[in-house]
Write an enzyme that holds these catalytic residues in place. Sequence first.
Site, mmCIF file in Angstrom:
data_model
loop_
_atom_site.group_PDB
_atom_site.id
_atom_site.type_symbol
_atom_site.label_atom_id
_atom_site.label_comp_id
_atom_site.label_asym_id
_atom_site.label_seq_id
_atom_site.Cartn_x
_atom_site.Cartn_y
_atom_site.Cartn_z
ATOM 1 N N HIS A 193 13.501 -6.559 18.642
ATOM 2 C CA HIS A 193 13.960 -6.853 17.274
ATOM 3 C C HIS A 193 12.827 -6.763 16.246
ATOM 4 O O HIS A 193 13.099 -6.689 15.043
ATOM 5 C CB HIS A 193 14.566 -8.253 17.184
ATOM 6 C CG HIS A 193 15.868 -8.418 17.887
ATOM 7 N ND1 HIS A 193 16.931 -7.548 17.718
ATOM 8 C CD2 HIS A 193 16.292 -9.360 18.784
ATOM 9 C CE1 HIS A 193 17.951 -7.951 18.472
ATOM 10 N NE2 HIS A 193 17.586 -9.037 19.129
ATOM 11 N N ASP A 230 20.033 -4.515 26.347
ATOM 12 C CA ASP A 230 20.174 -5.888 25.862
ATOM 13 C C ASP A 230 21.507 -6.009 25.129
ATOM 14 O O ASP A 230 21.986 -5.042 24.526
ATOM 15 C CB ASP A 230 19.015 -6.202 24.920
ATOM 16 C CG ASP A 230 18.896 -7.673 24.562
ATOM 17 O OD1 ASP A 230 18.030 -8.350 25.120
ATOM 18 O OD2 ASP A 230 19.677 -8.142 23.698
ATOM 19 N N HIS A 232 22.103 -7.441 22.437
ATOM 20 C CA HIS A 232 21.882 -7.320 20.998
ATOM 21 C C HIS A 232 21.198 -5.988 20.682
ATOM 22 O O HIS A 232 20.389 -5.496 21.456
ATOM 23 C CB HIS A 232 21.015 -8.483 20.500
ATOM 24 C CG HIS A 232 21.568 -9.825 20.828
ATOM 25 N ND1 HIS A 232 21.043 -10.632 21.821
ATOM 26 C CD2 HIS A 232 22.618 -10.506 20.302
ATOM 27 C CE1 HIS A 232 21.743 -11.763 21.895
ATOM 28 N NE2 HIS A 232 22.700 -11.699 20.985
ATOM 29 N N ASP A 317 20.832 -10.721 28.682
ATOM 30 C CA ASP A 317 21.720 -11.637 27.964
ATOM 31 C C ASP A 317 23.137 -11.103 27.836
ATOM 32 O O ASP A 317 23.988 -11.736 27.205
ATOM 33 C CB ASP A 317 21.157 -11.978 26.587
ATOM 34 C CG ASP A 317 20.580 -10.773 25.850
ATOM 35 O OD1 ASP A 317 20.692 -9.644 26.375
ATOM 36 O OD2 ASP A 317 20.007 -10.956 24.764
#
Length: 414
Positions: A193, A230, A232, A317
């Site tokens: 990120h 991931d 996200h 996740d």
Amino acid sequence: MENQAALSRSFLRGGVWLPLGPRVVSLARSWFCKKHVKVRPKVSTSCSLNESRAKVIYSVAPAMGHNKEAHPECSSRVPAIVSALEKMELTPKFRGSEIIELQDFRTATVDDIASVHSRSYVFGLEKAMEQASEQGFIHIDGSGPTYATATTFEESLIAAGAGLSLVDHVVAASKVSQSPPVGFALIRPPGHHAVPKGPMGFCVFGNVAIAARYAQRVHGLKRVFIIDFDVHHGNGTNDAFYDDPDIFFLSTHQDGSYPGTGKINNIGCGNGEGATLNLPLAGGSGDIAMRTVFDEVIVPSAQRFKPDIILVSAGYDGHVLDPLANFQFTTGTYYMLASNIKQLAKDLCGGRCVFFLEGGYNLESLSDSVADSFRAFIGEPSMAAKPSDLGYLYDEPSFKVKQAIQRIKHLHSL
């Protein structure tokens, strides 16, 4: 004794006490030495006979001082993985030369970090350590939120360096073996990120992005294929290479989840148009969806791109038990991904492949899934429960997944 006392304090600084086995104490001692003993970065251009025969080579950078009580991205994550690997006998102690832990790895330099991030951000973060030392921890980004402690800057350099060293060793092994080991950087803070101008979403430095530039600059591996599974969207990696035709970034992520980026029509710009592939999938997507995506999207994209190395943002996740999203991946899903990506690297780029830990916040599902990834790397059967035996799974949104896959295949002419 003075060093031992300082080591003990480093565990308590974050406000969380963990029961320490010998392995975790060893990790902490290694962290302490790396923090206080400056080692000049070195590039490994050769590998040992054991490394060329190994199936997995991994590095461990747990960032024990980078911790905030009750925060999901905490200092318990990497030790939980290491403990699971030991419990499941997936370490060098039990496997000899089949699995190798890279003990002596370099710390990333400011120049390494600045290949992706602005120098103003890097030096600003270093200066912020004074405030973090006075206050215990500080928030360095409101989105996430991302925090820092007095050790965050140095430990983030160590994490990035652990990944760079794995690139060195995997590349060196690939020169003497047709089946080099898969690298796995068990590191934190995570990175995907972090945008070029700053931190974001628990992430400080873009570990995978930094490794991609390093592979190009140091090893002459021009074409880098990055897979980010991931849950996200890896917006930082996306932004770093959005106009670059030589780095293909492919992200699968939950539609509508944090940080809200990674739309299906975000395909790159300028010379890099077509070298970014974002595939948002509906909440509830699971093993069936990811297997289909791998076969119909990831494989043909990589085959057409013809990479020199594959790097992986390995976020765990997406697991059905993880608290921060709504996918239905299982431990078996991650075994499949690890096995298939290893084979893809063998088919396309001489086996050169390095995984980098990203998300994963349920410690049990995180550690079990990483352990099953190791089993995939060494060619052993998965120990995961069958999806049919997991009573908490529900029907996947197959129609929405099919629509998304059809659209992405059209957009990218797959």
